[in-house]
Design a protein around this motif. Sequence first.
Motif, PDB file in Angstrom:
ATOM      1  N   LEU C 108      -4.139  -0.877   2.990  1.00  0.00           N
ATOM      2  CA  LEU C 108      -4.235  -0.280   4.337  1.00  0.00           C
ATOM      3  C   LEU C 108      -3.530  -1.162   5.370  1.00  0.00           C
ATOM      4  N   ALA C 109      -3.694  -2.479   5.218  1.00  0.00           N
ATOM      5  CA  ALA C 109      -3.033  -3.396   6.146  1.00  0.00           C
ATOM      6  C   ALA C 109      -1.521  -3.260   6.056  1.00  0.00           C
ATOM      7  N   ALA C 110      -1.014  -2.855   4.879  1.00  0.00           N
ATOM      8  CA  ALA C 110       0.430  -2.646   4.723  1.00  0.00           C
ATOM      9  C   ALA C 110       0.820  -1.214   5.069  1.00  0.00           C
ATOM     10  N   GLU C 111      -0.159  -0.435   5.611  1.00  0.00           N
ATOM     11  CA  GLU C 111       0.114   0.921   6.104  1.00  0.00           C
ATOM     12  C   GLU C 111       0.586   1.893   5.033  1.00  0.00           C
ATOM     13  N   THR C 112      -0.014   1.825   3.859  1.00  0.00           N
ATOM     14  CA  THR C 112       0.285   2.834   2.840  1.00  0.00           C
ATOM     15  C   THR C 112      -0.553   4.069   3.144  1.00  0.00           C
ATOM     16  N   SER C 113      -0.299   5.157   2.407  1.00  0.00           N
ATOM     17  CA  SER C 113      -1.144   6.353   2.515  1.00  0.00           C
ATOM     18  C   SER C 113      -2.511   6.051   1.895  1.00  0.00           C
ATOM     19  N   TYR C 114      -3.505   6.918   2.156  1.00  0.00           N
ATOM     20  CA  TYR C 114      -4.846   6.705   1.597  1.00  0.00           C
ATOM     21  C   TYR C 114      -4.835   6.741   0.066  1.00  0.00           C
ATOM     22  N   PHE C 115      -4.115   7.724  -0.469  1.00  0.00           N
ATOM     23  CA  PHE C 115      -4.093   7.849  -1.929  1.00  0.00           C
ATOM     24  C   PHE C 115      -3.544   6.575  -2.565  1.00  0.00           C
ATOM     25  N   ILE C 116      -2.467   6.052  -1.985  1.00  0.00           N
ATOM     26  CA  ILE C 116      -1.853   4.839  -2.538  1.00  0.00           C
ATOM     27  C   ILE C 116      -2.763   3.632  -2.327  1.00  0.00           C
ATOM     28  N   ALA C 117      -3.510   3.606  -1.216  1.00  0.00           N
ATOM     29  CA  ALA C 117      -4.472   2.517  -1.012  1.00  0.00           C
ATOM     30  C   ALA C 117      -5.536   2.541  -2.107  1.00  0.00           C
ATOM     31  N   ALA C 118      -6.015   3.758  -2.455  1.00  0.00           N
ATOM     32  CA  ALA C 118      -7.011   3.861  -3.527  1.00  0.00           C
ATOM     33  C   ALA C 118      -6.411   3.384  -4.860  1.00  0.00           C
ATOM     34  N   LEU C 119      -5.142   3.759  -5.104  1.00  0.00           N
ATOM     35  CA  LEU C 119      -4.464   3.296  -6.322  1.00  0.00           C
ATOM     36  C   LEU C 119      -4.414   1.772  -6.369  1.00  0.00           C
ATOM     37  N   PHE C 120      -4.055   1.149  -5.248  1.00  0.00           N
ATOM     38  CA  PHE C 120      -3.964  -0.315  -5.242  1.00  0.00           C
ATOM     39  C   PHE C 120      -5.339  -0.948  -5.433  1.00  0.00           C
ATOM     40  N   GLY C 121      -6.387  -0.275  -4.952  1.00  0.00           N
ATOM     41  CA  GLY C 121      -7.730  -0.758  -5.252  1.00  0.00           C
ATOM     42  C   GLY C 121      -7.952  -0.825  -6.759  1.00  0.00           C
ATOM     43  N   VAL C 122      -7.627   0.272  -7.451  1.00  0.00           N
ATOM     44  CA  VAL C 122      -7.843   0.311  -8.906  1.00  0.00           C
ATOM     45  C   VAL C 122      -6.973  -0.731  -9.599  1.00  0.00           C
ATOM     46  N   ILE C 123      -5.710  -0.826  -9.184  1.00  0.00           N
ATOM     47  CA  ILE C 123      -4.795  -1.799  -9.809  1.00  0.00           C
ATOM     48  C   ILE C 123      -5.338  -3.220  -9.637  1.00  0.00           C
ATOM     49  N   THR C 124      -5.777  -3.548  -8.427  1.00  0.00           N
ATOM     50  CA  THR C 124      -6.287  -4.897  -8.170  1.00  0.00           C
ATOM     51  C   THR C 124      -7.533  -5.173  -9.007  1.00  0.00           C
ATOM     52  N   GLY C 125      -8.387  -4.157  -9.136  1.00  0.00           N
ATOM     53  CA  GLY C 125      -9.647  -4.373  -9.836  1.00  0.00           C
ATOM     54  C   GLY C 125      -9.532  -4.389 -11.344  1.00  0.00           C
ATOM     55  N   THR C 126      -8.501  -3.717 -11.897  1.00  0.00           N
ATOM     56  CA  THR C 126      -8.518  -3.507 -13.353  1.00  0.00           C
ATOM     57  C   THR C 126      -7.285  -4.018 -14.108  1.00  0.00           C
ATOM     58  N   PHE C 149     -14.657   2.771 -16.082  1.00  0.00           N
ATOM     59  CA  PHE C 149     -14.354   1.489 -15.452  1.00  0.00           C
ATOM     60  C   PHE C 149     -13.391   1.753 -14.288  1.00  0.00           C
ATOM     61  N   ALA C 150     -12.177   2.251 -14.606  1.00  0.00           N
ATOM     62  CA  ALA C 150     -11.235   2.596 -13.537  1.00  0.00           C
ATOM     63  C   ALA C 150     -11.820   3.692 -12.641  1.00  0.00           C
ATOM     64  N   THR C 151     -12.575   4.600 -13.238  1.00  0.00           N
ATOM     65  CA  THR C 151     -13.157   5.702 -12.465  1.00  0.00           C
ATOM     66  C   THR C 151     -14.143   5.189 -11.412  1.00  0.00           C
ATOM     67  N   CYS C 152     -14.923   4.163 -11.761  1.00  0.00           N
ATOM     68  CA  CYS C 152     -15.838   3.559 -10.787  1.00  0.00           C
ATOM     69  C   CYS C 152     -15.039   2.996  -9.610  1.00  0.00           C
ATOM     70  N   ALA C 153     -13.950   2.288  -9.943  1.00  0.00           N
ATOM     71  CA  ALA C 153     -13.134   1.673  -8.896  1.00  0.00           C
ATOM     72  C   ALA C 153     -12.501   2.746  -8.013  1.00  0.00           C
ATOM     73  N   PHE C 154     -11.980   3.801  -8.643  1.00  0.00           N
ATOM     74  CA  PHE C 154     -11.276   4.851  -7.895  1.00  0.00           C
ATOM     75  C   PHE C 154     -12.235   5.574  -6.954  1.00  0.00           C
ATOM     76  N   SER C 155     -13.415   5.950  -7.445  1.00  0.00           N
ATOM     77  CA  SER C 155     -14.348   6.674  -6.562  1.00  0.00           C
ATOM     78  C   SER C 155     -14.906   5.738  -5.487  1.00  0.00           C
ATOM     79  N   GLY C 156     -15.139   4.462  -5.818  1.00  0.00           N
ATOM     80  CA  GLY C 156     -15.585   3.508  -4.806  1.00  0.00           C
ATOM     81  C   GLY C 156     -14.537   3.290  -3.730  1.00  0.00           C
ATOM     82  N   ALA C 157     -13.258   3.312  -4.138  1.00  0.00           N
ATOM     83  CA  ALA C 157     -12.178   3.154  -3.165  1.00  0.00           C
ATOM     84  C   ALA C 157     -12.187   4.324  -2.168  1.00  0.00           C
ATOM     85  N   TRP C 158     -12.381   5.547  -2.670  1.00  0.00           N
ATOM     86  CA  TRP C 158     -12.428   6.722  -1.780  1.00  0.00           C
ATOM     87  C   TRP C 158     -13.655   6.676  -0.886  1.00  0.00           C
TER      88      TRP C 158
END
Lengths: 202, 202, 202
Positions: C108-126, C149-158
């Motif tokens: 978010l600080a890098a001003e990506t879209s929400y969907f991409i922010a959620a993706l980066f959450g999953v990438i960072t976590g897993t 595992f990834a699903t927990c991260a993805f839904s938590g990101a949203w």
Amino acid sequence: MFQGLELAAVIASAVYGVLLAHRHQMDLVGAYSLALVVSFGGGTIRDLCLDRTPLFWIHHYNYPIVVFAIAVAGSMFPRITHKTEPWLRIPDALGLGLFTIAGVESALAAETSYFIAALFGVITGTFGGVIGDIICNRVPSLFRPAPMFATCAFSGAWLYLLLQAMPGLQRYAVVIATAFIVVFRIAALRYDWRLPHREFQE
Amino acid sequence: MFQGLELAAVIASAVYGVLLAHRHQMDLVGAYSLALVVSFGGGTIRDLCLDRTPLFWIHHYNYPIVVFAIAVAGSMFPRITHKTEPWLRIPDALGLGLFTIAGVESALAAETSYFIAALFGVITGTFGGVIGDIICNRVPSLFRPAPMFATCAFSGAWLYLLLQAMPGLQRYAVVIATAFIVVFRIAALRYDWRLPHREFQE
Amino acid sequence: MFQGLELAAVIASAVYGVLLAHRHQMDLVGAYSLALVVSFGGGTIRDLCLDRTPLFWIHHYNYPIVVFAIAVAGSMFPRITHKTEPWLRIPDALGLGLFTIAGVESALAAETSYFIAALFGVITGTFGGVIGDIICNRVPSLFRPAPMFATCAFSGAWLYLLLQAMPGLQRYAVVIATAFIVVFRIAALRYDWRLPHREFQE
């Protein structure tokens, strides 16, 4: 002179990559790709992580052409290439030494801590081979019990950092630390020096 | 029009990634991850190495959503997805052509040498599949003897560079070089054109 | 407090990396390398893709030293290390939660879209674990049918993105979303929650 030694190190890594590719029944595309990865992989990870621009092999734009020539020659004359293998030990050890010290210097220039500079030395010196092994579907030999390799780079990196801190020896630091890594690596191969390791039983 | 073709190339790559994931008994997480890696992997390596910001799939922020839809649909209807495979040859070849030429253009914009620009063309066009294979624990098929793929991209990249240097043909360079790669690739598949290769015996 | 939790997450990831290395008969070099990759791999991919400088483990320059200590201790006392495994579930889930939310925030600080922010959450976590599996020559377990595992991260990101948009709840967003991921992950393990998956037959 540094340029000449670096070129020798690139050539030794590229030949190693071509040999690895042939062992896994790859064609010219695989031989060139592996030669590029083994020669430039470690330095590329370093440059990306330290945000150095342009990458060293984009700056030295003739290096990829030299590697291409080696991949083509190595694929045309596979038997001759494989006969060079016993002669690769010294340029290989030289590559470890040069790439490691170059990696430490780049990290210091980016103002990392000493420990992280030593890590980048090891990454620059050894991770090309690690990526090559991963591509060939092997657990990286660097990570398995074997004659010391990363350990030579890591201790040589610390020696370099120590010498840098001594006013009188600073100017000889590159030469002494590189020579230390080369000699350490060749001795480790010759006398089969290994890290202590206990086999793990679950 | 370029946008439309690029989207077709992304879709073809994503479907290929989903098929690869299913063959390795992966679930939806694997299917989406592989679809992302195959579609965006080559371009991501290019953008990181050339220090281009933001990455193209962060800029075209709808692409990851399109790939997500393909991964979900492909996992809900695996049989239908697998029946599309024979129809993927042409969009696949189109993707190779478009991604390669886009890669050459990006490298030229970053002022690399011609040889390195051609390399980045090949990397952009082909390395998504290479990373996909590595994740699936296979030696990358790009590196094994098979109908030409990287060779089509490499020669098409040089054709593009040549046309760029000709004042009259410059404006047709993208179209001619992309078409050349597409036709070359489809012919290589049809007539089983391969690089010369000698099996290596140790 | 966040610093303390993050350190716990780094330690849990590092222990996991050491265990993975021992299972594949690696020595200390392998144990340290895998511990580094599992702990820092996901965040490194995020930082490189978002062009964040310096990388978080270069900035927190003590983290690689902590991981080094864990790799040395883990290699000296492998039996004790392996006995800690059942106790790793909670710090592991905590690591997933913290790294995911930190990833979303960076994006978010890098001003990506929400969907991409959620993706980066999953990438960072897993993705640290994914690269660890690739190095060990295994198809990544994240991509195979298994407790979510990834699903927990993805839904938590949203959930985090949603809470961020609610003026009253914004300040609790980090705590609520992290706790949600931790509880979701532990429940998924306990009750074997999985994504629906049809085995594919060619």
